[in-house]
Write a protein that holds these residues in place. Structure first.
Motif, PDB file in Angstrom:
ATOM      1  N   MET A   1     -54.645  18.390  33.280  1.00 49.22           N
ATOM      2  CA  MET A   1     -55.820  19.151  34.457  1.00 49.22           C
ATOM      3  C   MET A   1     -56.895  19.198  33.322  1.00 49.22           C
ATOM      4  SD  MET A   1     -54.947  22.683  36.295  1.00 49.22           S
ATOM      5  CE  MET A   1     -55.753  23.656  34.856  1.00 49.22           C
ATOM      6  N   SER A   2     -58.149  18.542  34.403  1.00 45.05           N
ATOM      7  CA  SER A   2     -58.719  18.678  33.174  1.00 45.05           C
ATOM      8  C   SER A   2     -59.759  20.049  32.974  1.00 45.05           C
ATOM      9  CB  SER A   2     -60.079  17.984  34.046  1.00 45.05           C
ATOM     10  OG  SER A   2     -59.595  16.669  33.981  1.00 45.05           O
ATOM     11  N   LYS A   3     -59.816  20.600  32.454  1.00 45.71           N
ATOM     12  CA  LYS A   3     -61.036  21.730  32.505  1.00 45.71           C
ATOM     13  C   LYS A   3     -62.289  21.616  31.827  1.00 45.71           C
ATOM     14  CE  LYS A   3     -57.083  23.892  30.026  1.00 45.71           C
ATOM     15  NZ  LYS A   3     -56.406  24.605  29.087  1.00 45.71           N
ATOM     16  N   PHE A   4     -63.122  22.291  31.696  1.00 50.48           N
ATOM     17  CA  PHE A   4     -64.285  22.702  31.636  1.00 50.48           C
ATOM     18  C   PHE A   4     -65.266  23.731  30.963  1.00 50.48           C
ATOM     19  CE2 PHE A   4     -63.909  20.319  36.177  1.00 50.48           C
ATOM     20  CZ  PHE A   4     -65.264  19.938  36.217  1.00 50.48           C
ATOM     21  N   ILE A   5     -65.986  22.928  29.834  1.00 48.17           N
ATOM     22  CA  ILE A   5     -65.952  24.121  28.636  1.00 48.17           C
ATOM     23  C   ILE A   5     -67.900  23.818  29.007  1.00 48.17           C
ATOM     24  CG2 ILE A   5     -64.422  24.141  26.998  1.00 48.17           C
ATOM     25  CD1 ILE A   5     -66.517  22.343  25.600  1.00 48.17           C
ATOM     26  N   SER A   6     -68.654  24.763  28.847  1.00 49.55           N
ATOM     27  CA  SER A   6     -69.749  25.013  29.229  1.00 49.55           C
ATOM     28  C   SER A   6     -70.464  25.066  27.834  1.00 49.55           C
ATOM     29  CB  SER A   6     -70.772  26.823  30.084  1.00 49.55           C
ATOM     30  OG  SER A   6     -70.150  26.691  31.370  1.00 49.55           O
ATOM     31  N   LEU A   7     -71.632  24.523  27.804  1.00 48.84           N
ATOM     32  CA  LEU A   7     -72.142  23.657  26.480  1.00 48.84           C
ATOM     33  C   LEU A   7     -73.571  24.388  26.534  1.00 48.84           C
ATOM     34  CD1 LEU A   7     -69.679  20.840  25.190  1.00 48.84           C
ATOM     35  CD2 LEU A   7     -70.384  23.561  24.284  1.00 48.84           C
ATOM     36  N   SER A   8     -74.886  24.132  26.141  1.00 49.79           N
ATOM     37  CA  SER A   8     -76.213  23.977  25.537  1.00 49.79           C
ATOM     38  C   SER A   8     -77.077  22.281  25.641  1.00 49.79           C
ATOM     39  CB  SER A   8     -76.792  24.765  24.991  1.00 49.79           C
ATOM     40  OG  SER A   8     -76.668  26.556  24.577  1.00 49.79           O
ATOM     41  N   ALA A   9     -77.349  21.601  26.700  1.00 53.41           N
ATOM     42  CA  ALA A   9     -77.329  20.331  26.407  1.00 53.41           C
ATOM     43  C   ALA A   9     -78.884  20.121  27.130  1.00 53.41           C
ATOM     44  CB  ALA A   9     -76.254  19.717  27.078  1.00 53.41           C
ATOM     45  N   PHE A  10     -79.319  19.254  25.900  1.00 53.68           N
ATOM     46  CA  PHE A  10     -80.251  18.764  26.174  1.00 53.68           C
ATOM     47  C   PHE A  10     -80.485  17.364  26.856  1.00 53.68           C
ATOM     48  CE2 PHE A  10     -80.485  20.880  22.096  1.00 53.68           C
ATOM     49  CZ  PHE A  10     -81.769  21.168  22.314  1.00 53.68           C
ATOM     50  N   ARG A  12     -83.428  14.348  29.154  1.00 51.03           N
ATOM     51  CA  ARG A  12     -83.928  13.659  28.217  1.00 51.03           C
ATOM     52  C   ARG A  12     -85.610  13.939  28.999  1.00 51.03           C
ATOM     53  NH1 ARG A  12     -83.192   7.769  31.136  1.00 51.03           N
ATOM     54  NH2 ARG A  12     -80.616   8.824  31.846  1.00 51.03           N
ATOM     55  N   TYR A  13     -85.674  15.042  30.332  1.00 50.78           N
ATOM     56  CA  TYR A  13     -86.337  15.559  30.873  1.00 50.78           C
ATOM     57  C   TYR A  13     -86.520  16.485  30.495  1.00 50.78           C
ATOM     58  CZ  TYR A  13     -84.715  11.717  33.584  1.00 50.78           C
ATOM     59  OH  TYR A  13     -84.915  10.578  33.947  1.00 50.78           O
ATOM     60  N   ASP A  14     -86.051  17.806  29.746  1.00 48.76           N
ATOM     61  CA  ASP A  14     -86.380  19.041  29.001  1.00 48.76           C
ATOM     62  C   ASP A  14     -86.321  19.311  27.054  1.00 48.76           C
ATOM     63  OD1 ASP A  14     -85.056  20.040  31.705  1.00 48.76           O
ATOM     64  OD2 ASP A  14     -83.242  19.542  30.815  1.00 48.76           O
ATOM     65  N   LYS A  15     -87.327  20.000  27.612  1.00 48.00           N
ATOM     66  CA  LYS A  15     -87.517  20.014  25.514  1.00 48.00           C
ATOM     67  C   LYS A  15     -86.463  20.982  25.369  1.00 48.00           C
ATOM     68  CE  LYS A  15     -92.148  18.862  25.696  1.00 48.00           C
ATOM     69  NZ  LYS A  15     -93.637  18.432  25.623  1.00 48.00           N
ATOM     70  N   GLU A  16     -86.155  22.512  25.984  1.00 42.15           N
ATOM     71  CA  GLU A  16     -84.978  23.258  25.908  1.00 42.15           C
ATOM     72  C   GLU A  16     -83.802  22.955  26.193  1.00 42.15           C
ATOM     73  OE1 GLU A  16     -86.341  26.019  23.517  1.00 42.15           O
ATOM     74  OE2 GLU A  16     -87.947  25.178  23.697  1.00 42.15           O
ATOM     75  N   PRO A  17     -82.433  23.569  25.516  1.00 38.56           N
ATOM     76  CA  PRO A  17     -81.648  22.805  26.266  1.00 38.56           C
ATOM     77  C   PRO A  17     -80.931  24.209  27.372  1.00 38.56           C
ATOM     78  CG  PRO A  17     -80.952  24.608  24.681  1.00 38.56           C
ATOM     79  CD  PRO A  17     -82.731  24.501  24.609  1.00 38.56           C
ATOM     80  N   ILE A  18     -79.803  23.346  28.244  1.00 39.34           N
ATOM     81  CA  ILE A  18     -79.622  23.951  29.413  1.00 39.34           C
ATOM     82  C   ILE A  18     -78.133  23.707  29.424  1.00 39.34           C
ATOM     83  CG2 ILE A  18     -81.574  22.848  31.148  1.00 39.34           C
ATOM     84  CD1 ILE A  18     -80.547  21.339  32.087  1.00 39.34           C
ATOM     85  N   ILE A  19     -77.424  25.304  29.984  1.00 32.67           N
ATOM     86  CA  ILE A  19     -76.588  25.471  29.989  1.00 32.67           C
ATOM     87  C   ILE A  19     -75.173  24.251  31.655  1.00 32.67           C
ATOM     88  CG2 ILE A  19     -74.346  26.617  30.551  1.00 32.67           C
ATOM     89  CD1 ILE A  19     -76.142  27.691  28.071  1.00 32.67           C
ATOM     90  N   ILE A  20     -74.864  23.566  30.615  1.00 31.54           N
ATOM     91  CA  ILE A  20     -74.217  22.073  31.792  1.00 31.54           C
ATOM     92  C   ILE A  20     -72.052  22.873  31.763  1.00 31.54           C
ATOM     93  CG2 ILE A  20     -73.696  20.035  31.960  1.00 31.54           C
ATOM     94  CD1 ILE A  20     -76.753  19.383  30.810  1.00 31.54           C
ATOM     95  N   PRO A  21     -71.689  22.599  32.646  1.00 32.54           N
ATOM     96  CA  PRO A  21     -70.122  22.252  32.282  1.00 32.54           C
ATOM     97  C   PRO A  21     -69.856  21.083  32.419  1.00 32.54           C
ATOM     98  CG  PRO A  21     -70.925  22.289  34.974  1.00 32.54           C
ATOM     99  CD  PRO A  21     -72.331  22.910  33.722  1.00 32.54           C
ATOM    100  N   ILE A  22     -68.586  20.305  31.270  1.00 35.60           N
ATOM    101  CA  ILE A  22     -68.579  19.332  31.297  1.00 35.60           C
ATOM    102  C   ILE A  22     -67.067  19.476  31.183  1.00 35.60           C
ATOM    103  CG2 ILE A  22     -68.240  18.109  28.690  1.00 35.60           C
ATOM    104  CD1 ILE A  22     -70.897  18.670  27.730  1.00 35.60           C
ATOM    105  N   ASN A  23     -67.099  18.180  31.685  1.00 37.49           N
ATOM    106  CA  ASN A  23     -65.412  16.968  32.266  1.00 37.49           C
ATOM    107  C   ASN A  23     -64.749  17.229  30.766  1.00 37.49           C
ATOM    108  OD1 ASN A  23     -62.507  17.523  32.700  1.00 37.49           O
ATOM    109  ND2 ASN A  23     -63.486  16.080  34.998  1.00 37.49           N
ATOM    110  N   THR A  24     -63.843  18.546  30.380  1.00 39.58           N
ATOM    111  CA  THR A  24     -63.297  18.209  29.321  1.00 39.58           C
ATOM    112  C   THR A  24     -62.125  16.874  28.473  1.00 39.58           C
ATOM    113  OG1 THR A  24     -61.235  19.572  29.133  1.00 39.58           O
ATOM    114  CG2 THR A  24     -63.180  19.609  27.737  1.00 39.58           C
ATOM    115  N   GLY A  25     -61.895  16.687  30.116  1.00 46.46           N
ATOM    116  CA  GLY A  25     -60.961  15.162  30.503  1.00 46.46           C
ATOM    117  C   GLY A  25     -61.708  13.584  30.894  1.00 46.46           C
ATOM    118  N   GLN A  26     -62.805  13.752  30.572  1.00 46.12           N
ATOM    119  CA  GLN A  26     -63.323  12.752  30.736  1.00 46.12           C
ATOM    120  C   GLN A  26     -64.234  12.287  29.183  1.00 46.12           C
ATOM    121  OE1 GLN A  26     -66.442  13.600  34.052  1.00 46.12           O
ATOM    122  NE2 GLN A  26     -65.043  12.969  34.819  1.00 46.12           N
ATOM    123  N   ILE A  27     -64.153  13.162  28.111  1.00 43.98           N
ATOM    124  CA  ILE A  27     -64.653  13.103  26.832  1.00 43.98           C
ATOM    125  C   ILE A  27     -64.397  11.844  26.111  1.00 43.98           C
ATOM    126  CG2 ILE A  27     -65.201  13.787  24.473  1.00 43.98           C
ATOM    127  CD1 ILE A  27     -65.124  16.911  26.215  1.00 43.98           C
TER     128      ILE A  27
END
Length: 67
Positions: A1-10, A12-27
């Motif tokens: 079962m995949s888990k998600f974590i939310s991280l501040s990510a950049f 290519r279009y944003d100068k400031e980080p945005i919060i993105i949910p990341i599927n840990t099973g796809q890393i």
């Protein structure tokens, strides 16, 4: 079962980080970003795309191990 974590990510279009949910099973792996080792790392996904997150390599590695 995949888990998600939310991280501040950049995107290519944003100068400031945005919060993105990341599927840990796809890393595939994580890499420290040269020049930002203590504050940013790159996440490479199964499909080959990547994302820079505002998290140190060591901290992200610990987060993923504790899931």
């Amino acid at each position: 079962m995949s888990k998600f974590i939310s991280l501040s990510a950049f995107t290519r279009y944003d100068k400031e980080p945005i919060i993105i949910p990341i599927n840990t099973g796809q890393i595939r792996y994580i890499l420290p970003v040269r020049g930002y080792k203590d504050s940013r790392c790159e996440i490479v996904f199964e499909k080959g795309n990547s994302l820079i997150v505002e998290e140190s390599f060591d901290d992200l590695q610990k987060k993923l191990e504790n899931l």
